[in-house]
Scaffold this active site. Structure first.
Site, PDB file in Angstrom:
ATOM      1  N   ASP A   1      -5.104  22.535  -9.541  1.00 28.18           N
ATOM      2  CA  ASP A   1      -5.548  21.442 -10.408  1.00 28.18           C
ATOM      3  C   ASP A   1      -5.056  21.764 -11.819  1.00 28.18           C
ATOM      4  OD1 ASP A   1      -6.946  19.724 -12.127  1.00 28.18           O
ATOM      5  OD2 ASP A   1      -8.737  19.689 -10.856  1.00 28.18           O
TER       6      ASP A   1
ATOM      7  N   LYS B   1      -6.778  11.796 -17.519  1.00 30.05           N
ATOM      8  CA  LYS B   1      -7.028  12.566 -18.732  1.00 30.05           C
ATOM      9  C   LYS B   1      -5.852  12.445 -19.705  1.00 30.05           C
ATOM     10  CE  LYS B   1     -10.750  13.513 -16.577  1.00 30.05           C
ATOM     11  NZ  LYS B   1     -10.971  14.639 -15.692  1.00 30.05           N
TER      12      LYS B   1
ATOM     13  N   ARG C   1       0.813  -1.218   0.000  1.00 29.76           N
ATOM     14  CA  ARG C   1       0.000   0.000   0.000  1.00 29.76           C
ATOM     15  C   ARG C   1       0.845   1.265   0.000  1.00 29.76           C
ATOM     16  NH1 ARG C   1      -3.295  -0.713   4.624  1.00 29.76           N
ATOM     17  NH2 ARG C   1      -1.699   0.446   5.725  1.00 29.76           N
TER      18      ARG C   1
ATOM     19  N   TYR D   1     -13.901  21.942 -10.936  1.00 29.08           N
ATOM     20  CA  TYR D   1     -14.472  20.648 -11.347  1.00 29.08           C
ATOM     21  C   TYR D   1     -15.601  20.278 -10.370  1.00 29.08           C
ATOM     22  CZ  TYR D   1     -14.200  15.552 -12.224  1.00 29.08           C
ATOM     23  OH  TYR D   1     -14.451  14.246 -12.511  1.00 29.08           O
TER      24      TYR D   1
HETATM   25  C1  PLP Z   1     -11.446  14.565 -14.330  1.00 30.93           C
HETATM   26  C2  PLP Z   1     -11.000  15.688 -13.499  1.00 30.93           C
HETATM   27  C3  PLP Z   1     -10.725  15.515 -12.145  1.00 30.93           C
HETATM   28  C4  PLP Z   1     -10.954  14.207 -11.433  1.00 30.93           C
HETATM   29  O1  PLP Z   1     -10.165  13.200 -11.950  1.00 30.93           O
HETATM   30  P1  PLP Z   1     -10.588  11.655 -11.838  1.00 30.93           P
HETATM   31  O2  PLP Z   1      -9.330  10.973 -12.208  1.00 30.93           O
HETATM   32  O3  PLP Z   1     -11.697  11.448 -12.829  1.00 30.93           O
HETATM   33  O4  PLP Z   1     -11.027  11.418 -10.451  1.00 30.93           O
HETATM   34  C5  PLP Z   1     -10.283  16.596 -11.430  1.00 30.93           C
HETATM   35  N1  PLP Z   1     -10.095  17.795 -12.002  1.00 30.93           N
HETATM   36  C6  PLP Z   1     -10.345  17.998 -13.305  1.00 30.93           C
HETATM   37  C7  PLP Z   1     -10.114  19.339 -13.874  1.00 30.93           C
HETATM   38  C8  PLP Z   1     -10.810  16.956 -14.095  1.00 30.93           C
HETATM   39  O5  PLP Z   1     -11.074  17.179 -15.385  1.00 30.93           O
END
Ligand code: PLP
Length: 390
Positions: free
Chosen positions: A184, A209, A59, A112
């Site tokens: 982010d 992404k 972990r 988000y």
């Molecule tokens: C998709 C996304 C997230 C969350 O990511 P996951 O891997 O789907 O949990 C956070 N911030 C942004 C800007 C996103 O597009």
């Protein structure tokens, strides 16, 4: 990797080589997915004295995790990185690493959606005072600082509406009072923005992404500076945050081609955004590289490029008509997320999700992710959609 014989390597080289160490893996170039929970020690001496950070239990550290962490650390110019099982879990880990009951947290109003839901449903329940701020505040953010403000959370550009924040001015304001900054960076990736170079403490990405890039893995990354790394690492360890070996493998595999994919996403999206800006069905294009996007000047100041995701505001606002457009798309699939090889389209109504900076556009908001298809084929698909709209 970043401190090699010939100095820091450029991003393309880091993406190709970082985390790779064939001699440790029987010559395999790609670090295999290490499926391990129990780690067997060879002696009591080793068992009693295993240094933290080494592989002691699946972990907390595996060679798979270490490889991706090293790659992200190199690319982000960070002190160290933590890999989370999703982008959302990375956000929750980062914010909770620096806060406790009674602390005040500033979160951008255009974040988000699930980030906001975490704030509403978890942070508030544990006694955090959550305040949303208008993304275009810039240095004025200072007026919201309180003595108990611990974290300023930014997302730039915002997921749906693409306002680009004045990251430099806001970060400078936090430095005076010791507030941690988390950004982010899922949209730009460290190829187009290196948050830590701008003074951000923790750069977060949904690796789901652009990094993994093939719509088949969920993963999150946190890259931290020296003053913030231990808190983030410990928070992940204490709360059992760890990503699966398969997802880590797929993400490292995706990272190897991220540079060439991003170059295409970037060029194709810009081409289509310019075309849309001159189209009679379109009221406004929200692409950070276009002057019609709020914060475009901040994009010019801080970013080295633009990825393949942006929004547009239609003149048409009636949902039934927009349904005709979206339901008939041939190439653009309707689905959340972005950053994969395929083009995506979603319709959004951001007004209800905002409290600090009202969304006043009356036309429909459409977000596009431009994939790796032929640009002319994508334009034809959109054009046919506009015909159904009218
Ligand atoms: C998709 C996304 C997230 C969350 O990511 P996951 O891997 O789907 O949990 C956070 N911030 C942004 C800007 C996103 O597009």
């Amino acid at each position: 990797m970043s401190s090699s014989k010939t100095g820091r390597k450029k991003d393309a080289t880091i993406m190709t080589h970082a985390g790779m160490d064939p001699q440790k893996h029987h010559g395999a170039l790609n670090v295999p997915p290490y499926r391990m929970s129990t780690v067997a020690f060879s002696s009591l001496e080793e068992f009693m004295n295993n240094p933290s950070g080494t592989t002691a239990y699946g972990r907390t550290s595996t060679p798979s995790m270490k490889a991706l962490e090293d790659a992200i650390t190199a690319l982000e110019n960070a002190h160290g990185s933590v890999i989370a099982p999703s982008g959302l879990s990375a956000i929750v880990t980062a914010i909770t690493a620096f806060t406790g009951a009674g602390d005040h947290v500033l979160i951008t109003d255009n974040c988000y959606g699930p980030s906001r839901r975490a704030a509403e449903n978890i942070f508030k329940r544990f006694g955090l005072d959550v305040e949303y701020y208008s993304p275009m505040m810039g240095a004025e953010i200072e007026t919201l600082f309180r003595t108990n403000t611990k974290v300023l959370f930014m997302e730039s550009p915002g997921s749906l509406t693409f306002e680009v924040q004045d990251i430099g001015a806001m970060t400078a304001a936090t430095k005076k009072v010791g507030i941690k900054t988390i950004l982010d960076n899922s949209w730009a990736t460290p190829l187009y923005l290196k948050p830590l170079d701008l003074g951000i403490d923790v750069a977060m990405m949904s690796g789901t992404k652009y990094v993994s890039g093939h719509s088949d893995a969920l993963i999150g990354t946190l890259a931290a500076n020296a003053a913030s790394y231990d808190a983030v690492r410990n928070q992940a360890i204490y709360s059992g945050i760890c990503a699966g070996s398969e997802e880590i493998y797929l993400t490292l595999r995706g990272l190897r081609t991220m540079g060439v994919r991003m170059a295409h996403h970037s060029k194709a999206a810009l081409d289509i955004a310019h075309w849309l800006a001159g189209h009679p069905a379109v009221k406004r294009v929200l692409h950070p590289a276009l002057p019609s996007c709020p914060g475009h000047e901040n994009w010019k100041k801080y970013f080295k490029g633009a990825s393949g995701t942006f929004s547009l505001v239609l003149h048409e606002g009636e949902r039934s008509k927009i349904a005709k457009m979206l339901d008939g798309m041939e190439l653009f699939r309707m689905g959340f997320s972005w950053g994969g090889f395929e083009s995506l389209i979603v319709y959004e109504e951001p007004a209800s999700a905002r409290t600090a900076s009202p969304w006043t556009e009356t036309g429909g908001l459409i977000r596009l992710h431009i994939g790796l298809e032929d640009i002319d084929d994508l334009k034809a698909d959109i054009e046919a959609g506009f015909t159904r709209l009218s």
